[in-house]
Every structure is written in C-alpha cells, then in structure tokens.
Design a protein around this motif. Structure first.
Motif, PDB file in Angstrom:
ATOM      1  N   GLU A   1       0.857  -1.183   0.000  1.00  0.00           N
ATOM      2  CA  GLU A   1       0.000   0.000   0.000  1.00  0.00           C
ATOM      3  C   GLU A   1       0.894   1.234   0.000  1.00  0.00           C
ATOM      4  OE1 GLU A   1      -3.676  -2.149   2.376  1.00  0.00           O
ATOM      5  OE2 GLU A   1      -3.054  -0.148   3.008  1.00  0.00           O
ATOM      6  N   VAL A   2       0.711   2.065  -1.009  1.00  0.00           N
ATOM      7  CA  VAL A   2       1.629   3.188  -1.208  1.00  0.00           C
ATOM      8  C   VAL A   2       0.852   4.506  -1.294  1.00  0.00           C
ATOM      9  CG1 VAL A   2       3.537   4.079  -2.600  1.00  0.00           C
ATOM     10  CG2 VAL A   2       3.144   1.610  -2.475  1.00  0.00           C
ATOM     11  N   ASP A   3       1.349   5.471  -0.519  1.00  0.00           N
ATOM     12  CA  ASP A   3       0.731   6.802  -0.441  1.00  0.00           C
ATOM     13  C   ASP A   3       1.526   7.766  -1.331  1.00  0.00           C
ATOM     14  OD1 ASP A   3      -0.079   9.351   0.295  1.00  0.00           O
ATOM     15  OD2 ASP A   3       0.316   9.100   2.440  1.00  0.00           O
ATOM     16  N   PHE A   4       0.952   8.110  -2.487  1.00  0.00           N
ATOM     17  CA  PHE A   4       1.564   9.121  -3.359  1.00  0.00           C
ATOM     18  C   PHE A   4       0.823  10.434  -3.134  1.00  0.00           C
ATOM     19  CE2 PHE A   4       1.953   5.048  -5.550  1.00  0.00           C
ATOM     20  CZ  PHE A   4       3.272   5.039  -5.995  1.00  0.00           C
ATOM     21  N   ARG A   5       1.553  11.549  -2.945  1.00  0.00           N
ATOM     22  CA  ARG A   5       0.922  12.868  -2.870  1.00  0.00           C
ATOM     23  C   ARG A   5       1.222  13.592  -4.168  1.00  0.00           C
ATOM     24  NH1 ARG A   5      -1.842  13.578   2.170  1.00  0.00           N
ATOM     25  NH2 ARG A   5      -1.609  11.498   3.052  1.00  0.00           N
ATOM     26  N   VAL A   6       0.160  14.059  -4.808  1.00  0.00           N
ATOM     27  CA  VAL A   6       0.232  14.510  -6.192  1.00  0.00           C
ATOM     28  C   VAL A   6       0.266  16.040  -6.256  1.00  0.00           C
ATOM     29  CG1 VAL A   6      -0.906  14.337  -8.429  1.00  0.00           C
ATOM     30  CG2 VAL A   6      -1.146  12.474  -6.768  1.00  0.00           C
ATOM     31  N   PRO A   7       1.263  16.610  -6.937  1.00  0.00           N
ATOM     32  CA  PRO A   7       1.348  18.079  -7.002  1.00  0.00           C
ATOM     33  C   PRO A   7       0.252  18.701  -7.859  1.00  0.00           C
ATOM     34  CG  PRO A   7       3.029  17.099  -8.395  1.00  0.00           C
ATOM     35  CD  PRO A   7       2.373  15.965  -7.648  1.00  0.00           C
ATOM     36  N   ILE A   8       0.020  19.973  -7.642  1.00  0.00           N
ATOM     37  CA  ILE A   8      -0.931  20.729  -8.463  1.00  0.00           C
ATOM     38  C   ILE A   8      -0.493  20.637  -9.925  1.00  0.00           C
ATOM     39  CG2 ILE A   8      -1.673  23.090  -9.011  1.00  0.00           C
ATOM     40  CD1 ILE A   8      -1.658  23.612  -5.952  1.00  0.00           C
ATOM     41  N   GLY A   9      -1.448  20.366 -10.808  1.00  0.00           N
ATOM     42  CA  GLY A   9      -1.121  20.230 -12.228  1.00  0.00           C
ATOM     43  C   GLY A   9      -1.140  18.795 -12.705  1.00  0.00           C
ATOM     44  N   ILE A  10      -1.324  17.858 -11.778  1.00  0.00           N
ATOM     45  CA  ILE A  10      -1.425  16.434 -12.157  1.00  0.00           C
ATOM     46  C   ILE A  10      -2.668  15.870 -11.466  1.00  0.00           C
ATOM     47  CG2 ILE A  10      -0.337  14.154 -12.053  1.00  0.00           C
ATOM     48  CD1 ILE A  10       2.356  15.504 -11.748  1.00  0.00           C
ATOM     49  N   THR A  11      -3.479  15.098 -12.204  1.00  0.00           N
ATOM     50  CA  THR A  11      -4.636  14.475 -11.562  1.00  0.00           C
ATOM     51  C   THR A  11      -4.209  13.131 -10.952  1.00  0.00           C
ATOM     52  OG1 THR A  11      -5.321  13.232 -13.504  1.00  0.00           O
ATOM     53  CG2 THR A  11      -6.169  15.476 -13.305  1.00  0.00           C
ATOM     54  N   SER A  12      -5.035  12.632 -10.047  1.00  0.00           N
ATOM     55  CA  SER A  12      -4.688  11.360  -9.406  1.00  0.00           C
ATOM     56  C   SER A  12      -4.661  10.226 -10.435  1.00  0.00           C
ATOM     57  CB  SER A  12      -5.654  11.052  -8.268  1.00  0.00           C
ATOM     58  OG  SER A  12      -6.973  10.982  -8.747  1.00  0.00           O
ATOM     59  N   SER A  13      -5.532  10.295 -11.456  1.00  0.00           N
ATOM     60  CA  SER A  13      -5.511   9.192 -12.425  1.00  0.00           C
ATOM     61  C   SER A  13      -4.329   9.319 -13.389  1.00  0.00           C
ATOM     62  CB  SER A  13      -6.845   9.050 -13.167  1.00  0.00           C
ATOM     63  OG  SER A  13      -7.196  10.246 -13.764  1.00  0.00           O
TER      64      SER A  13
END
Ligand SMILES: [Zn+2]
Length: 417
Positions: free
Chosen positions: A290-302
């Motif tokens: 199980e991995v927690d990625f935090r996504v910067p502004i400008g990229i969607t989670s998908s």
C-alpha cells in the motif's frame, strides 16, 4: 468598519480567559477519529449556539457523525461567507504523553491536549467569530454560515463532502478554515492524494524447490525502487502559483533540509504497508503493497496512476495489479481572490508580519469547497506537535487566529471591493 473592528478586538482581548477556557472545554471532550464519534462534542457546541439564541441544523448521514450548520441571515443572500471547522481529532496514546491528552490543561500561556492545534483552537476562533458577529447586532449585507463537521480525519466524505453535495445552504461565495498553518503562513491550495494498493501474484511451491514456484514477495520488492524513482515528478505549475511555490520551496528547504523542497511541487512516495507470504518454507503466491503518493498541483490522481503503471511496465512488472484505495485531487484558490487579500491584510494587522502563502502538502476539507469553485483559505495557529504526542497551542495564537477570522469575516461583508 475600522472603528467597530477595534472595538470587537478589544472585546476579544478582554475575553481571553473565556476563549481559552472554551478551547480547553472542547479538548476535554474526546472526539478521536477513529472511531470518529462526535456526538458529545456536537451536542456541547449545539448548546453553546442555542444558548446564544442561534438556530442549529444537524445533519447525520452517518450514525454518530453529526454535522452542525448555523446561518446568520442578513438583508440579502449574497455574498455568503462560510466558516468551516472539524470536530474530530487524531487518536492519542496517553502513555507517550507528558500530560493528559484530554485534560485540556492551561499552563504557561499554552493549552494542552489532543486537538489543541488540529483543530479545536481554529474551531474556537471560528465559533467566537460567528457569535461575535451575531452579538454585533448590525444588519448583515449577506449571509454568514458556520459549519462544524465530523469525519475530516478520515477523508471528510460524511462531513464537509456530504454537506456540499446535499445541503445547498453551505455553498457559499468564499470559505475560511482554521486548520493549523502558522501565525505568519496561510494556505490557498493543497496537493492531491493517490493511494494505491499493488498486488503481485506468483506461484506457490515448497521452499526447498523454489525454482518451481514464482516468488511474489521478490516481485513486489523489485517494484519498490521503481515506485520510489518517481519521487519528485513535477506537475505543470500554473503561472499564477509560480512565485508562491518558489518561495515555499526555499522556506521549507531552510527549515527541513534540501530534499524536502521537492515535496511542494513534486510527487511524494511512501510505501506504508506490506503484506505477503504464508510461511517461511513456502514460495509466496501473493504480496500486497500500500503506497501513499501525494500529487502536485497540475497532475490528476488518475494521471499519476497511469504514470506509475507505465513505470512498472518499463521494468517488466506489468503483471503487478494496482487499484485505488483512496484519492483526492490537488486544488487551489487563485491568489487574486478577495479572500486572499483579506487574510493577508488581517495577518499583517494582527501580528505585524507579512504572511507567506503556501500549498498544503496534506489534504483538508478545503478540497471540497475548492472542487465547487468556492475560494477557500486555511489559516490557523502553528501545528505544534500535530498528530504526535504532547500536542498544544498557545493562547496568543488562539487569540490571534480569532482576530484574523473576525477581521476577515467583517471586512468580507463591510469593506467592499
Ligand atoms: Zn485538521
């Protein structure tokens, strides 16, 4: 406005003890999440508002997770300003604390306990703001709504998320949230989350005959460095955020060290959980990460998920399955919004410092407002030991936060453009 504001601020100063006691009373009502039961604190807060003569609506889409909504109606329906705070707090293991996490002790200018910084002080500031505006007894050129919610610490689906989908009364024109930020910092956006579960499958065999099997743990551990290599992957930073992000990167680097600056505008990766195998002498047929990625502004989670899948494919690991176990989208309010200017001016006025604007690295209920296009700012005290043992806040920042919330709210209605 200036005169009334000064009068109200003097009143806040003379009520300092009362306000500190209110915050302490809130800490003394445990509202740990999990389990997230906020029945008792909600009923306390409802009483506080009712005793003032204010109407409170309760919405409980999930049992024992009530949400309170109270509105001051003025001469028109717009503008509509929202104050939002969550009532739940992180759990606390008292063994690791130097004081009772739910004692609400007031000592040496500090208020001690779980939720002191996140966010029973911010809640107190918003509540006092709301009742002070009511006490002013001036005709309000718009509407002011206070929302006190549950379920924030577990994503907010049954709290703010639910209210914004089901209660049109909370769709305001701007929103202020007293989540911790720091006296000289406020936040106008936040990164998104992409929580993925990876499943590596193999084939079981006797450990002494391992070439006859296919080891899922080995496969999963080959994937880990590939996932880690995506650390720092950059988003497309919107032009209006460029300067803000540049300043924040410099400031976070100065405080926490060089490698932290990429957290502001890059992907972060935490392999948080691993589960695989059945027995020492059996080749494991399955392993989960199980991995927690935090996504910067400008990229969607998908988009992030697709990129991650591509990285595994490049490494010949395309048979590792991945699925979302949670996600939220990065979001921000334009720095040109009126509320941004109001928060900046009021922090300057209250503390005499020019505040730094930041992007939050974690998620808050602010996302739900921003998804709806409602300009939303996070301003509260410093996160002293937030989520850790010995959490506290200072009376000075509780009072300062209260003044900023009050000043912003009053000027939102009475200062015009
Ligand atoms: Zn919080």
């Amino acid at each position: 406005v200036k005169e009334i504001k000064e009068r109200v601020f003097r009143r806040i100063d003379s009520d300092e003890d009362k306000i500190a006691k209110l915050c302490s009373d809130l800490i003394r009502i445990p509202s740990r999440n999990p389990p997230g039961d906020t029945t008792e604190i909600a009923s306390f807060l409802k009483d506080v508002l009712n005793e003032k003569g204010l109407d409170v609506k309760t919405f409980e889409p999930r049992k024992s997770m009530p949400n309170l909504v109270s509105t001051l109606k003025g001469s028109s329906d717009t503008p509509h300003f929202i104050l939002n705070a969550h009532m739940d707090v992180f759990p606390a293991n008292g063994d690791l604390w130097d004081f009772d996490p739910f004692g609400g002790e007031i000592r040496d200018g500090k208020i001690l306990g779980r939720g002191a910084s996140d966010m029973k002080s911010g809640l107190t500031a918003s509540l006092v703001t709301f009742t002070s505006i009511y006490d002013l007894d001036l005709p309000l050129p718009g509407k002011l709504t206070l929302t006190l919610v549950s379920d924030e610490e577990t994503g907010g689906r049954w709290g703010t998320g639910w209210l914004l989908e089901n209660v049109p009364d909370v769709l305001g024109d701007a929103c202020l949230i007293g989540e911790p930020s720091g006296r000289g910092i406020f936040k106008l956006g936040e990164k998104g989350t992409c929580w993925l579960k990876f499943t590596a499958s193999g084939k079981a065999a006797h450990g002494a005959w391992h070439p006859l099997g296919d080891n899922a743990i080995v496969k999963a551990s080959t994937a880990i460095p590939k996932l880690m290599s995506l650390k720092g992957w950059k988003g497309r930073t919107p032009d209006e955020l460029r300067d803000i992000i540049k300043t924040q990167k410099r400031s976070i680097e100065n405080t926490y060290g060089k490698e932290t600056s990429e957290l502001v505008d890059g992907l972060s990766v935490n392999v948080g959980k691993i589960n695989g195998g059945t027995k020492i002498n059996i080749v494991p047929a399955s392993c989960e990460l199980e991995v927690d990625f935090r996504v910067p502004i400008g990229i969607t989670s998908s988009e992030a998920k697709t990129k991650i899948g591509g990285e595994l494919k490049k490494a010949g690991l395309e048979d590792i399955r991945s699925e979302f176990i949670g996600s939220s989208e990065a979001n921000f309010t334009s720095p040109n919004e009126k509320i941004v200017k109001l928060v900046r001016n009021n922090v300057e006025e209250v503390y005499g410092i020019s505040p730094e604007i930041q992007i939050a690295l974690g998620a808050t209920d602010g996302k739900y407002f921003r998804y709806k296009g409602i300009p939303t700012i996070q301003y509260g005290p410093h996160p002293y030991n937030m989520g850790a043992p010995n959490e506290y806040t200072t009376i000075d920042e509780l009072i300062g936060t209260t003044k900023v919330h009050l000043g912003v709210t009053m000027e939102y209605f009475w200062l015009g453009e």
